[in-house]
Write a protein that holds these residues in place. Structure first.
Motif, PDB file in Angstrom:
ATOM      1  N   PHE A   1       0.836  -1.213   0.000  1.00 33.07           N
ATOM      2  CA  PHE A   1       0.000   0.000   0.000  1.00 33.07           C
ATOM      3  C   PHE A   1       0.865   1.254   0.000  1.00 33.07           C
ATOM      4  O   PHE A   1       2.004   1.221   0.447  1.00 33.07           O
ATOM      5  CB  PHE A   1      -0.923   0.001   1.245  1.00 33.07           C
ATOM      6  N   PRO A   2       0.327   2.357  -0.496  1.00 31.62           N
ATOM      7  CA  PRO A   2       1.082   3.613  -0.417  1.00 31.62           C
ATOM      8  C   PRO A   2       1.131   4.137   1.023  1.00 31.62           C
ATOM      9  O   PRO A   2       0.286   3.783   1.848  1.00 31.62           O
ATOM     10  CB  PRO A   2       0.273   4.577  -1.298  1.00 31.62           C
ATOM     11  N   HIS A   3       2.108   4.975   1.284  1.00 31.60           N
ATOM     12  CA  HIS A   3       2.254   5.621   2.599  1.00 31.60           C
ATOM     13  C   HIS A   3       2.743   7.042   2.390  1.00 31.60           C
ATOM     14  O   HIS A   3       3.243   7.393   1.318  1.00 31.60           O
ATOM     15  CB  HIS A   3       3.240   4.853   3.471  1.00 31.60           C
ATOM     16  N   VAL A   4       2.613   7.850   3.444  1.00 27.78           N
ATOM     17  CA  VAL A   4       3.132   9.229   3.390  1.00 27.78           C
ATOM     18  C   VAL A   4       3.887   9.482   4.690  1.00 27.78           C
ATOM     19  O   VAL A   4       3.295   9.502   5.776  1.00 27.78           O
ATOM     20  CB  VAL A   4       2.012  10.262   3.107  1.00 27.78           C
TER      21      VAL A   4
ATOM     22  N   HIS B   1       6.694   9.420  11.110  1.00 29.48           N
ATOM     23  CA  HIS B   1       5.620   8.421  11.053  1.00 29.48           C
ATOM     24  C   HIS B   1       4.826   8.531   9.768  1.00 29.48           C
ATOM     25  O   HIS B   1       4.902   9.540   9.057  1.00 29.48           O
ATOM     26  CB  HIS B   1       4.689   8.579  12.261  1.00 29.48           C
ATOM     27  N   CYS B   2       4.062   7.478   9.501  1.00 31.73           N
ATOM     28  CA  CYS B   2       3.140   7.539   8.378  1.00 31.73           C
ATOM     29  C   CYS B   2       1.976   8.436   8.768  1.00 31.73           C
ATOM     30  O   CYS B   2       1.406   8.305   9.847  1.00 31.73           O
ATOM     31  CB  CYS B   2       2.628   6.162   7.996  1.00 31.73           C
ATOM     32  N   HIS B   3       1.613   9.382   7.867  1.00 30.41           N
ATOM     33  CA  HIS B   3       0.491  10.269   8.173  1.00 30.41           C
ATOM     34  C   HIS B   3      -0.838   9.696   7.725  1.00 30.41           C
ATOM     35  O   HIS B   3      -1.871  10.367   7.801  1.00 30.41           O
ATOM     36  CB  HIS B   3       0.710  11.680   7.628  1.00 30.41           C
ATOM     37  N   MET B   4      -0.839   8.454   7.236  1.00 35.24           N
ATOM     38  CA  MET B   4      -2.103   7.732   7.168  1.00 35.24           C
ATOM     39  C   MET B   4      -2.295   7.259   8.601  1.00 35.24           C
ATOM     40  O   MET B   4      -1.584   6.380   9.094  1.00 35.24           O
ATOM     41  CB  MET B   4      -2.015   6.605   6.167  1.00 35.24           C
ATOM     42  N   LEU B   5      -3.206   7.928   9.299  1.00 33.78           N
ATOM     43  CA  LEU B   5      -3.187   7.833  10.759  1.00 33.78           C
ATOM     44  C   LEU B   5      -3.617   6.460  11.256  1.00 33.78           C
ATOM     45  O   LEU B   5      -3.249   6.063  12.366  1.00 33.78           O
ATOM     46  CB  LEU B   5      -4.037   8.960  11.358  1.00 33.78           C
ATOM     47  N   SER B   6      -4.333   5.693  10.426  1.00 34.56           N
ATOM     48  CA  SER B   6      -4.624   4.309  10.805  1.00 34.56           C
ATOM     49  C   SER B   6      -3.343   3.475  10.805  1.00 34.56           C
ATOM     50  O   SER B   6      -3.192   2.554  11.604  1.00 34.56           O
ATOM     51  CB  SER B   6      -5.635   3.683   9.840  1.00 34.56           C
ATOM     52  N   HIS B   7      -2.430   3.783   9.892  1.00 30.16           N
ATOM     53  CA  HIS B   7      -1.150   3.065   9.839  1.00 30.16           C
ATOM     54  C   HIS B   7      -0.283   3.450  11.032  1.00 30.16           C
ATOM     55  O   HIS B   7       0.363   2.606  11.654  1.00 30.16           O
ATOM     56  CB  HIS B   7      -0.400   3.382   8.541  1.00 30.16           C
ATOM     57  N   GLN B   8      -0.267   4.752  11.339  1.00 27.06           N
ATOM     58  CA  GLN B   8       0.497   5.204  12.501  1.00 27.06           C
ATOM     59  C   GLN B   8      -0.021   4.505  13.765  1.00 27.06           C
ATOM     60  O   GLN B   8       0.762   4.032  14.594  1.00 27.06           O
ATOM     61  CB  GLN B   8       0.377   6.719  12.656  1.00 27.06           C
TER      62      GLN B   8
ATOM     63  N   GLY C   1       1.309   0.905  14.254  1.00 27.27           N
ATOM     64  CA  GLY C   1       2.729   0.550  14.252  1.00 27.27           C
ATOM     65  C   GLY C   1       3.679   1.393  13.437  1.00 27.27           C
ATOM     66  O   GLY C   1       4.885   1.340  13.652  1.00 27.27           O
ATOM     67  N   MET C   2       3.175   2.182  12.463  1.00 27.18           N
ATOM     68  CA  MET C   2       4.105   2.825  11.532  1.00 27.18           C
ATOM     69  C   MET C   2       4.578   4.172  12.075  1.00 27.18           C
ATOM     70  O   MET C   2       4.228   5.243  11.556  1.00 27.18           O
ATOM     71  CB  MET C   2       3.447   2.974  10.167  1.00 27.18           C
ATOM     72  N   ALA C   3       5.394   4.101  13.126  1.00 26.08           N
ATOM     73  CA  ALA C   3       5.889   5.321  13.767  1.00 26.08           C
ATOM     74  C   ALA C   3       7.226   5.046  14.437  1.00 26.08           C
ATOM     75  O   ALA C   3       7.440   3.978  15.003  1.00 26.08           O
ATOM     76  CB  ALA C   3       4.878   5.809  14.814  1.00 26.08           C
TER      77      ALA C   3
HETATM   78 CU   LIG Z   1       1.023   4.392   5.886  1.00 25.28          CU
END
Ligand SMILES: [Cu+2]
Length: 431
Positions: free
Chosen positions: A363-366, A413-420, A423-425
């Motif tokens: 998936f993409p991330h930011v 962190h990923c600013h897709m806040l569901s990803h953050q 775990g994505m932080a």
């Molecule tokens: Cu993400």
């Protein structure tokens, strides 16, 4: 006549008032609270700052100090992060890393300068996937000392919300949201705020400040009815304004456009398979358009990069359909989910770091860095846009170059806040 100190100071005050200079400090209160907002014909229970969704548009002049009191009227904790602004670390508003959450009924005073002109925003950084998706966000504009001449300075925020079958905010926890592209709303709303309140005429020159406060949704924003240029990304002026083409706007990202209205200004989203009308700014009447060219915004004074004294690699892992990793969450950065005890990177203040970010997920991330901007590097290592949030498509690798000159503990962190949230932080220590 002999000038006394008192009369001299009195004269100074009059002079200052006469020039219309703003006060050195801009003070306001931000009170998050439960509100009702109107979506798709329903009165929906949401959250808002000072009773509104979005929260009040905060405008300061470059060089001014902002003194903002967070007055927590929620029944849960609250914090505010000033996205993209180079604030002192203790003012960054990140739970645990920079401060404890402000408890219900309590308050906290944020104070920081605004060294860089541009389009920024503020939002909750406490359970942010939940609180931002419920409405705790607003625009933060730092006006140039000498702003470009425009007829309208308009903030446009693209926000999505997920409603359930009864037209209320969907409270259900869906694990699939967290493991895929995130929690994508079924209602998209375009929040337009025209500071001047004047009606837009055909031929008027507009400055549009586009902001994506959605928690997970990416837009590719096309504009019809505007002949202009892209002049800034993530608040920072482009040295060479770019041709106005559809703009990728991932969560947290901003884009400034200056152009002349040739008709109703229509926004449409063409990200992925979608084509979605996002609304319009209507026009009434017409005038001869300005003949002056659209030029670059005045540059901000930013630190110059040196040869990188530090290099690092950040691998984005996890999510649906991907190999497992050693982290405890759905997502991981270098095999770790969530903020580790030790930082991903620890450097001396002033270090230039080159970080290679590799998206191994499906998936993409930011990826967003707090307290700093960074240059995106192309494959040849040349510096591109100067941003605070960089978008990585599936399989994409992007190197960034950053002067880590702001001391403290900074979240990355990923600013897709569901990803953050899943775990994505991680974080960087400077100092
Ligand atoms: Cu993400």
């Amino acid at each position: 006549m002999l000038l006394t100190r008192r009369s001299f100071l009195g004269g100074m005050t009059l002079t200052l008032a006469g020039t219309g200079l703003p006060a050195a400090t801009r003070e306001l209160i931000l009170a998050p609270q439960a509100i009702k907002a109107r979506f798709a014909g329903h009165d929906v229970s949401m959250l808002g700052f000072n009773g509104g969704l979005p929260g009040p548009e905060i405008r300061v002049r470059q060089g001014q100090t902002a003194r903002i009191t967070l007055d927590n009227r929620l029944e849960e904790g609250a914090l505010v992060h000033w996205h993209g602004l180079r604030v002192p670390n203790r003012m960054d508003g990140v739970n645990v890393l920079t401060q404890d959450a402000v408890i219900p009924g309590a308050s906290f005073r944020y104070q920081f300068g605004a060294p860089d002109a541009g389009t920024y925003w503020y939002h909750s950084h406490y359970l942010s996937y939940d609180q931002v998706s419920r409405g705790l966000f607003g625009a933060f504009v730092v006006e140039e000392q000498t702003a470009p001449a425009v007829d309208h300075d308009i903030v446009v925020q693209f926000f999505d919300v997920l409603l359930d079958g009864s037209g209320q905010y969907d409270e259900a926890f869906n694990p699939a949201h967290f493991a895929t592209e995130g929690r994508i709303g079924n209602i998209v709303t375009t929040l337009v705020s025209n500071g001047t309140g004047k009606i837009v005429k055909r031929g008027d020159r507009l400055r549009l400040r586009l902001i994506n406060p959605s928690i997970d949704r990416v837009y590719r924003v096309g504009l019809d009815g505007l002949a202009g240029k892209i002049v800034a990304l993530d608040g920072m002026p482009l040295v060479h304004p770019q041709t106005l083409e559809p703009i990728l706007l991932a969560p947290g990202q901003r884009c400034d456009v200056i152009g002349d209205a040739t008709g109703p200004v229509r926004f449409k989203d063409s990200f992925g398979e979608r084509t979605l009308s996002l609304g319009e700014i209507t026009v009434s009447g017409s005038r001869d358009p300005s003949k002056s060219p659209i030029i670059a915004l005045p540059a901000n004074q930013m630190p110059a990069p040196k040869d990188p004294g530090q290099t690092a690699e950040l691998v984005l892992q996890g999510g649906a359909g991907r190999a497992s990793h050693s982290g405890t969450g759905t997502w991981a950065l270098n095999g770790v989910s969530g903020l580790p005890r030790s930082p991903f990177l620890s450097v001396k203040q002033g270090t230039t770091a080159r970080i290679s970010i590799r998206n191994e997920t499906g998936f993409p991330h930011v990826m967003h860095l707090h307290g700093h901007h960074f240059w995106e590097l192309d494959a040849a290592g040349r510096t591109g846009a100067y941003r605070d949030s960089t978008y990585l498509d599936v399989g994409e690798v992007r190197d960034i170059l950053v002067v880590l000159d702001n001391p403290g503990a900074w979240m990355l962190h990923c600013h897709m806040l569901s990803h953050q949230a899943d775990g994505m932080a991680t974080w960087i220590r400077v100092g």
